[in-house]
Each structure stands twice: as structure tokens, then as C-alpha cells.
Design a protein around this motif. Structure first.
Motif, PDB file in Angstrom:
ATOM      1  N   GLU A  16     -10.921  54.787 -10.350  1.00 21.62           N
ATOM      2  CA  GLU A  16      -9.591  55.260  -9.983  1.00 21.62           C
ATOM      3  C   GLU A  16      -8.646  54.069  -9.868  1.00 21.62           C
ATOM      4  O   GLU A  16      -9.004  53.054  -9.264  1.00 21.62           O
ATOM      5  CB  GLU A  16      -9.630  55.966  -8.627  1.00 21.62           C
ATOM      6  CG  GLU A  16     -10.496  57.205  -8.596  1.00 21.62           C
ATOM      7  CD  GLU A  16     -10.616  57.755  -7.196  1.00 21.62           C
ATOM      8  OE1 GLU A  16      -9.670  58.436  -6.738  1.00 21.62           O
ATOM      9  OE2 GLU A  16     -11.646  57.469  -6.556  1.00 21.62           O
ATOM     10  N   VAL A  17      -7.480  54.220 -10.433  1.00 19.13           N
ATOM     11  CA  VAL A  17      -6.431  53.218 -10.290  1.00 19.13           C
ATOM     12  C   VAL A  17      -5.317  53.893  -9.503  1.00 19.13           C
ATOM     13  O   VAL A  17      -4.686  54.829  -9.990  1.00 19.13           O
ATOM     14  CB  VAL A  17      -5.922  52.728 -11.665  1.00 19.13           C
ATOM     15  CG1 VAL A  17      -4.822  51.701 -11.478  1.00 19.13           C
ATOM     16  CG2 VAL A  17      -7.068  52.161 -12.488  1.00 19.13           C
ATOM     17  N   VAL A  18      -5.142  53.437  -8.273  1.00 27.21           N
ATOM     18  CA  VAL A  18      -4.152  54.021  -7.376  1.00 27.21           C
ATOM     19  C   VAL A  18      -3.222  52.914  -6.940  1.00 27.21           C
ATOM     20  O   VAL A  18      -3.636  52.003  -6.214  1.00 27.21           O
ATOM     21  CB  VAL A  18      -4.829  54.679  -6.149  1.00 27.21           C
ATOM     22  CG1 VAL A  18      -3.792  55.323  -5.246  1.00 27.21           C
ATOM     23  CG2 VAL A  18      -5.881  55.685  -6.579  1.00 27.21           C
ATOM     24  N   GLU A  19      -1.985  52.993  -7.438  1.00 28.79           N
ATOM     25  CA  GLU A  19      -1.010  51.935  -7.213  1.00 28.79           C
ATOM     26  C   GLU A  19      -1.599  50.602  -7.647  1.00 28.79           C
ATOM     27  O   GLU A  19      -1.911  50.413  -8.796  1.00 28.79           O
ATOM     28  CB  GLU A  19      -0.505  51.961  -5.770  1.00 28.79           C
ATOM     29  CG  GLU A  19       0.244  53.232  -5.456  1.00 28.79           C
ATOM     30  CD  GLU A  19       0.714  53.315  -4.024  1.00 28.79           C
ATOM     31  OE1 GLU A  19       0.525  52.353  -3.254  1.00 28.79           O
ATOM     32  OE2 GLU A  19       1.285  54.360  -3.676  1.00 28.79           O
ATOM     33  N   ARG A  20      -1.821  49.679  -6.718  1.00 27.43           N
ATOM     34  CA  ARG A  20      -2.366  48.364  -7.079  1.00 27.43           C
ATOM     35  C   ARG A  20      -3.871  48.252  -6.797  1.00 27.43           C
ATOM     36  O   ARG A  20      -4.456  47.188  -6.952  1.00 27.43           O
ATOM     37  CB  ARG A  20      -1.612  47.265  -6.332  1.00 27.43           C
ATOM     38  CG  ARG A  20      -0.202  47.084  -6.843  1.00 27.43           C
ATOM     39  CD  ARG A  20       0.480  45.917  -6.145  1.00 27.43           C
ATOM     40  NE  ARG A  20       1.688  45.554  -6.823  1.00 27.43           N
ATOM     41  CZ  ARG A  20       2.873  46.096  -6.602  1.00 27.43           C
ATOM     42  NH1 ARG A  20       2.994  47.086  -5.730  1.00 27.43           N
ATOM     43  NH2 ARG A  20       3.941  45.687  -7.266  1.00 27.43           N
ATOM     44  N   SER A  21      -4.470  49.356  -6.371  1.00 27.98           N
ATOM     45  CA  SER A  21      -5.884  49.344  -6.005  1.00 27.98           C
ATOM     46  C   SER A  21      -6.746  49.934  -7.119  1.00 27.98           C
ATOM     47  O   SER A  21      -6.325  50.821  -7.849  1.00 27.98           O
ATOM     48  CB  SER A  21      -6.111  50.175  -4.736  1.00 27.98           C
ATOM     49  OG  SER A  21      -5.371  49.642  -3.671  1.00 27.98           O
ATOM     50  N   VAL A  22      -7.971  49.434  -7.206  1.00 27.11           N
ATOM     51  CA  VAL A  22      -8.971  49.963  -8.131  1.00 27.11           C
ATOM     52  C   VAL A  22     -10.199  50.330  -7.303  1.00 27.11           C
ATOM     53  O   VAL A  22     -10.666  49.534  -6.485  1.00 27.11           O
ATOM     54  CB  VAL A  22      -9.346  48.937  -9.219  1.00 27.11           C
ATOM     55  CG1 VAL A  22     -10.436  49.494 -10.125  1.00 27.11           C
ATOM     56  CG2 VAL A  22      -8.121  48.529 -10.030  1.00 27.11           C
ATOM     57  N   LEU A  23     -10.682  51.549  -7.510  1.00 27.39           N
ATOM     58  CA  LEU A  23     -11.873  52.017  -6.809  1.00 27.39           C
ATOM     59  C   LEU A  23     -12.910  52.440  -7.845  1.00 27.39           C
ATOM     60  O   LEU A  23     -12.568  53.081  -8.842  1.00 27.39           O
ATOM     61  CB  LEU A  23     -11.553  53.220  -5.923  1.00 27.39           C
ATOM     62  CG  LEU A  23     -10.579  52.974  -4.781  1.00 27.39           C
ATOM     63  CD1 LEU A  23      -9.166  53.312  -5.222  1.00 27.39           C
ATOM     64  CD2 LEU A  23     -10.951  53.807  -3.598  1.00 27.39           C
ATOM     65  N   ILE A  24     -14.142  52.068  -7.615  1.00 28.41           N
ATOM     66  CA  ILE A  24     -15.246  52.515  -8.455  1.00 28.41           C
ATOM     67  C   ILE A  24     -16.131  53.385  -7.576  1.00 28.41           C
ATOM     68  O   ILE A  24     -16.662  52.917  -6.560  1.00 28.41           O
ATOM     69  CB  ILE A  24     -16.037  51.342  -9.053  1.00 28.41           C
ATOM     70  CG1 ILE A  24     -15.139  50.534  -9.991  1.00 28.41           C
ATOM     71  CG2 ILE A  24     -17.274  51.859  -9.792  1.00 28.41           C
ATOM     72  CD1 ILE A  24     -15.804  49.347 -10.641  1.00 28.41           C
ATOM     73  N   ASP A  25     -16.251  54.647  -7.979  1.00 27.08           N
ATOM     74  CA  ASP A  25     -16.994  55.626  -7.181  1.00 27.08           C
ATOM     75  C   ASP A  25     -16.569  55.573  -5.720  1.00 27.08           C
ATOM     76  O   ASP A  25     -17.390  55.495  -4.807  1.00 27.08           O
ATOM     77  CB  ASP A  25     -18.508  55.442  -7.346  1.00 27.08           C
ATOM     78  CG  ASP A  25     -18.975  55.775  -8.756  1.00 27.08           C
ATOM     79  OD1 ASP A  25     -18.338  56.630  -9.412  1.00 27.08           O
ATOM     80  OD2 ASP A  25     -19.964  55.178  -9.206  1.00 27.08           O
ATOM     81  N   ARG A  26     -15.249  55.542  -5.531  1.00 26.44           N
ATOM     82  CA  ARG A  26     -14.578  55.571  -4.215  1.00 26.44           C
ATOM     83  C   ARG A  26     -14.714  54.293  -3.396  1.00 26.44           C
ATOM     84  O   ARG A  26     -14.333  54.254  -2.234  1.00 26.44           O
ATOM     85  CB  ARG A  26     -15.031  56.775  -3.395  1.00 26.44           C
ATOM     86  CG  ARG A  26     -14.688  58.081  -4.064  1.00 26.44           C
ATOM     87  CD  ARG A  26     -14.981  59.237  -3.188  1.00 26.44           C
ATOM     88  NE  ARG A  26     -14.483  60.459  -3.830  1.00 26.44           N
ATOM     89  CZ  ARG A  26     -14.810  61.654  -3.460  1.00 26.44           C
ATOM     90  NH1 ARG A  26     -15.608  61.825  -2.440  1.00 26.44           N
ATOM     91  NH2 ARG A  26     -14.334  62.698  -4.097  1.00 26.44           N
TER      92      ARG A  26
END
Length: 89
Positions: A16-26
Motif C-alpha cells: 500500500e502506498v498511502v501519501e508518503r508511507s509504504v506498507l507491506i502487508d500492513r
């Protein structure tokens, strides 16, 4: 959450790319650049898209907004690599 076993069965990783953050499997991941990922997958900052990338690295499916899991699973289950996996299980 209700489709978690389907995600595991298909060996999916959710990025997930949310604004400036990247999450892998939350889980937040600092080593990935959100701007680079958006550029690579051609998703504007004000756009929401779901992109399915195959194990071969190629784009398999793209949708604006959320992708229904039945469409996602059906698309994956028709792929040659997945068919081989299902035969060997």
C-alpha cells in the motif's frame, strides 16, 4: 480479513502506498519510496488504484479504486503459474 486464506493460498503480498508511507502487508516499510512506486506504476498522488503485478513482474490487472477480491482471485487463478501451483497442491 475475511479473504486472508485466499490471499495466503495465492501467495499475495499487499503493498500500500498511502501519501508518503509504504506498507507491506500492513507493516510500514521505510526503505521503499512512495514517490518512486507511484511513478513506476503510473499512479498520480491524488489517484487511488489497485494494480496486480504477477510473479513475472508484469502488470496483470489495474482498476481505479478497490478491486473486488472475486475479480482478483479469478484473474490470478487463470494465470499459468497459479494453475501449476494448484495442480501440485
Amino acid at each position: 480479513a475475511e479473504d486472508a486464506s485466499g490471499f495466503r493460498d495465492r501467495d499475495l503480498t499487499v503493498i500500500e502506498v498511502v501519501e508518503r508511507s509504504v506498507l507491506i502487508d500492513r507493516t510500514p516499510v521505510r526503505r521503499l519510496d512512495s514517490f518512486a512506486l507511484r511513478s513506476l506504476f503510473e499512479v498520480d498522488e491524488d489517484e487511488f488504484a489497485t494494480v496486480l503485478i504477477g510473479k513475472d513482474g508484469g502488470e496483470k490487472l489495474r482498476r481505479e479504486g478497490l478491486m473486488p477480491t472475486d475479480l482478483l482471485f479469478d484473474t490470478i487463478d487463470r494465470m499459468p503459474i497459479r494453475r501449476q501451483e494448484m495442480k501440485s497442491d
